[in-house]
Write a protein that holds these residues in place. Sequence first.
Motif, PDB file in Angstrom:
ATOM      1  N   GLN A 274       0.667  -1.193   0.069  1.00 21.88           N
ATOM      2  CA  GLN A 274       0.096  -0.133   0.037  1.00 21.88           C
ATOM      3  C   GLN A 274       0.917   1.274   0.052  1.00 21.88           C
ATOM      4  O   GLN A 274       0.713   2.266  -0.649  1.00 21.88           O
ATOM      5  N   THR A 275       1.911   1.314   0.787  1.00 21.82           N
ATOM      6  CA  THR A 275       2.751   2.436   1.023  1.00 21.82           C
ATOM      7  C   THR A 275       3.550   2.418  -0.483  1.00 21.82           C
ATOM      8  O   THR A 275       3.555   3.592  -0.858  1.00 21.82           O
ATOM      9  N   ALA A 276       4.184   1.433  -1.101  1.00 24.57           N
ATOM     10  CA  ALA A 276       4.511   1.704  -2.333  1.00 24.57           C
ATOM     11  C   ALA A 276       3.734   2.134  -3.585  1.00 24.57           C
ATOM     12  O   ALA A 276       4.020   2.702  -4.370  1.00 24.57           O
ATOM     13  N   ALA A 277       2.319   1.629  -3.576  1.00 24.71           N
ATOM     14  CA  ALA A 277       1.388   1.895  -4.404  1.00 24.71           C
ATOM     15  C   ALA A 277       1.190   3.382  -4.222  1.00 24.71           C
ATOM     16  O   ALA A 277       0.936   4.197  -5.291  1.00 24.71           O
ATOM     17  N   LYS A 278       0.939   3.974  -2.906  1.00 22.44           N
ATOM     18  CA  LYS A 278       0.653   5.521  -2.940  1.00 22.44           C
ATOM     19  C   LYS A 278       1.891   6.311  -3.546  1.00 22.44           C
ATOM     20  O   LYS A 278       1.854   7.225  -4.256  1.00 22.44           O
ATOM     21  N   ALA A 279       3.162   5.894  -3.445  1.00 26.89           N
ATOM     22  CA  ALA A 279       4.155   6.607  -3.889  1.00 26.89           C
ATOM     23  C   ALA A 279       4.218   6.663  -5.504  1.00 26.89           C
ATOM     24  O   ALA A 279       4.607   7.568  -6.321  1.00 26.89           O
ATOM     25  N   PHE A 280       4.011   5.126  -5.829  1.00 25.91           N
ATOM     26  CA  PHE A 280       3.871   5.366  -7.307  1.00 25.91           C
ATOM     27  C   PHE A 280       2.921   6.201  -7.930  1.00 25.91           C
ATOM     28  O   PHE A 280       2.889   6.927  -9.003  1.00 25.91           O
ATOM     29  N   ILE A 281       1.706   6.199  -7.584  1.00 25.73           N
ATOM     30  CA  ILE A 281       0.671   7.049  -8.117  1.00 25.73           C
ATOM     31  C   ILE A 281       0.771   8.446  -7.994  1.00 25.73           C
ATOM     32  O   ILE A 281       0.909   9.158  -8.802  1.00 25.73           O
ATOM     33  N   GLU A 282       1.424   8.865  -6.683  1.00 23.20           N
ATOM     34  CA  GLU A 282       2.052  10.278  -6.610  1.00 23.20           C
ATOM     35  C   GLU A 282       3.037  10.473  -7.863  1.00 23.20           C
ATOM     36  O   GLU A 282       2.905  11.775  -8.631  1.00 23.20           O
ATOM     37  N   TRP A 283       4.076   9.402  -8.059  1.00 20.17           N
ATOM     38  CA  TRP A 283       4.937   9.708  -9.140  1.00 20.17           C
ATOM     39  C   TRP A 283       4.319   9.779 -10.449  1.00 20.17           C
ATOM     40  O   TRP A 283       4.656  10.621 -11.305  1.00 20.17           O
ATOM     41  N   LEU A 284       3.347   9.069 -10.593  1.00 16.05           N
ATOM     42  CA  LEU A 284       2.489   8.893 -11.925  1.00 16.05           C
ATOM     43  C   LEU A 284       1.998  10.365 -12.284  1.00 16.05           C
ATOM     44  O   LEU A 284       2.184  10.689 -13.562  1.00 16.05           O
ATOM     45  N   VAL A 285       1.321  10.858 -11.363  1.00 13.07           N
ATOM     46  CA  VAL A 285       0.929  12.234 -11.766  1.00 13.07           C
ATOM     47  C   VAL A 285       1.606  13.522 -11.679  1.00 13.07           C
ATOM     48  O   VAL A 285       1.142  14.525 -12.140  1.00 13.07           O
ATOM     49  N   THR A 286       2.662  13.372 -10.915  1.00 13.20           N
ATOM     50  CA  THR A 286       3.381  14.693 -10.756  1.00 13.20           C
ATOM     51  C   THR A 286       4.878  14.718 -11.561  1.00 13.20           C
ATOM     52  O   THR A 286       5.280  15.661 -11.706  1.00 13.20           O
ATOM     53  N   SER A 287       5.260  13.430 -11.743  1.00 14.75           N
ATOM     54  CA  SER A 287       6.646  13.507 -12.383  1.00 14.75           C
ATOM     55  C   SER A 287       6.576  13.619 -13.924  1.00 14.75           C
ATOM     56  O   SER A 287       5.297  13.595 -14.518  1.00 14.75           O
ATOM     57  N   GLU A 288       7.616  14.389 -14.392  1.00 24.54           N
ATOM     58  CA  GLU A 288       7.507  14.733 -16.000  1.00 24.54           C
ATOM     59  C   GLU A 288       7.485  13.462 -16.516  1.00 24.54           C
ATOM     60  O   GLU A 288       6.674  13.497 -17.882  1.00 24.54           O
ATOM     61  N   GLU A 289       7.963  12.202 -16.358  1.00 24.01           N
ATOM     62  CA  GLU A 289       8.022  10.949 -17.171  1.00 24.01           C
ATOM     63  C   GLU A 289       6.229  10.613 -16.989  1.00 24.01           C
ATOM     64  O   GLU A 289       5.801  10.090 -17.997  1.00 24.01           O
ATOM     65  N   GLY A 290       5.823  10.514 -15.999  1.00 15.50           N
ATOM     66  CA  GLY A 290       4.342   9.951 -15.795  1.00 15.50           C
ATOM     67  C   GLY A 290       3.422  11.066 -16.568  1.00 15.50           C
ATOM     68  O   GLY A 290       2.398  10.627 -17.334  1.00 15.50           O
ATOM     69  N   GLN A 291       3.411  12.453 -16.448  1.00 11.83           N
ATOM     70  CA  GLN A 291       2.891  13.529 -16.984  1.00 11.83           C
ATOM     71  C   GLN A 291       2.962  13.235 -18.517  1.00 11.83           C
ATOM     72  O   GLN A 291       1.760  13.506 -19.367  1.00 11.83           O
ATOM     73  N   ASN A 292       4.262  12.853 -18.958  1.00  9.44           N
ATOM     74  CA  ASN A 292       4.220  12.865 -20.564  1.00  9.44           C
ATOM     75  C   ASN A 292       3.471  11.607 -20.924  1.00  9.44           C
ATOM     76  O   ASN A 292       3.014  11.762 -22.162  1.00  9.44           O
ATOM     77  N   ALA A 293       3.704  10.767 -20.271  1.00 11.69           N
ATOM     78  CA  ALA A 293       2.784   9.443 -20.870  1.00 11.69           C
ATOM     79  C   ALA A 293       1.363   9.513 -20.820  1.00 11.69           C
ATOM     80  O   ALA A 293       0.728   9.389 -21.845  1.00 11.69           O
TER      81      ALA A 293
END
Length: 448
Positions: free
Chosen positions: A346-365
Amino acid sequence: MKKKLTPFVCLLLVLSMLLTACSQGKQTGATGENPDATEAASKDVKLTFFNTSAEVNAVFENLFKKYHELHPEVTIELIPTPIGGAQLEKFQSLLASGNPATIANLDPGTILQYKDKFLDLDAEKSKYEELTKPGAVEGALLDGKFLGIPWTAQGYGLLYNKRVVEEAIGGTFDPQTIKTRNDLESLFQKIEAAGKAPVMLHGADWSLGAHYLGLTYSLQSNSVDENRKFVEGLKDGTASLADNAPFNGLMDTFDLLKKYNARSKDPLVADYNKDSADFAKGDAAFYFMGDWTWAVIGTLEGRDDEFGIIPVPISNNPEDFGNTQIAYSEPKLLAIDNSGSTEAQQTAAKAFIEWLVTSEEGQNAIVSQMGLSLPYKDVKVKGTNIIADAVTQYVDQSKVLNIGVINYLPQDYWAKTGSSMQKYLVDVIDRKGLIDEVQAYWASQAGK
């Protein structure tokens, strides 16, 4: 005088030293004197991701690889679903098997239906209220709970091909001039006179049942709670479609779309890729669809370059609610399992989702590769989805129709009522027959 050591004693000493070294070597491994390897092994976590946005499976898989490069201790495995496939059934089977996905990309209504299976993200709420545009988190709440994190927003209405419209009217098209049904019909007449099909109406049950007829439940009020009461009235018989102005206005406009439909000779073929491509290449001036169709349009060769969107007018009073608003929602949310996942997952899932929507890599995708809009303030990537940009203009002007009531509707509402809309489209039933079938469906849901 020193005593001389015999060869036998020397051999014993050598053996003793070797045994001591081996013993120390084993002890080093057991007590973790190589802390990096031991720590990495203890933190390794595997996540599974259930994806109902099947058209972007490959994009998600590439994201998971990138995240693993950045965080080697986290591995994410995609659980794909087919486009238009039995997605809900597959999700249910995972729950029943006791092997639920750690993260699920689901319709909000499905999350609500299985709300006891998902992690309450209230502790994350204030963070996402800061990150997202105003109203994004509020729109994601389900029965007041923050169970899913918004990651995309979509709008729909009448898309238009600017070149086709402007060639037909012989000048610049101002979408704000279409405020009533009569305005729309007058424009359709000009387009038809110019030798083009005025509108493309996609005949699939999801388009007719969820997106078109589904507007009925959101046009009653700008309050989701009031719209929910209307649906309850349809269930218990205290509300009627026959004398409901928004419904009848919406269907009067549907009759107009039927009349000028580019697919009028065979309206139920419902080839999504062909309909989208033909609109993009100018075979129809308007298309009842959403900004998600850019996934098809954006990659086409020989398509036109400029597109926009207008609301579906439901009356001849420009002041009526719905005539100047486009339908807008957060159609998918990312929820975290709380029925079989560990705290580490659950902790890792929260970290991934935040990365997905805030990082340049995630936003670019999300923005560039998927062609979707992010309901976030700090979007670092400029998208290519022209239609999504047009939707954003309505959002920024607060000219949107909140269709959040659909999150509380039964999972089969669009298929059942969409079938009735298909009958109406091909004149198998008339307006009264449509009303009877739709109200019969809602009556069957009473008490559920």
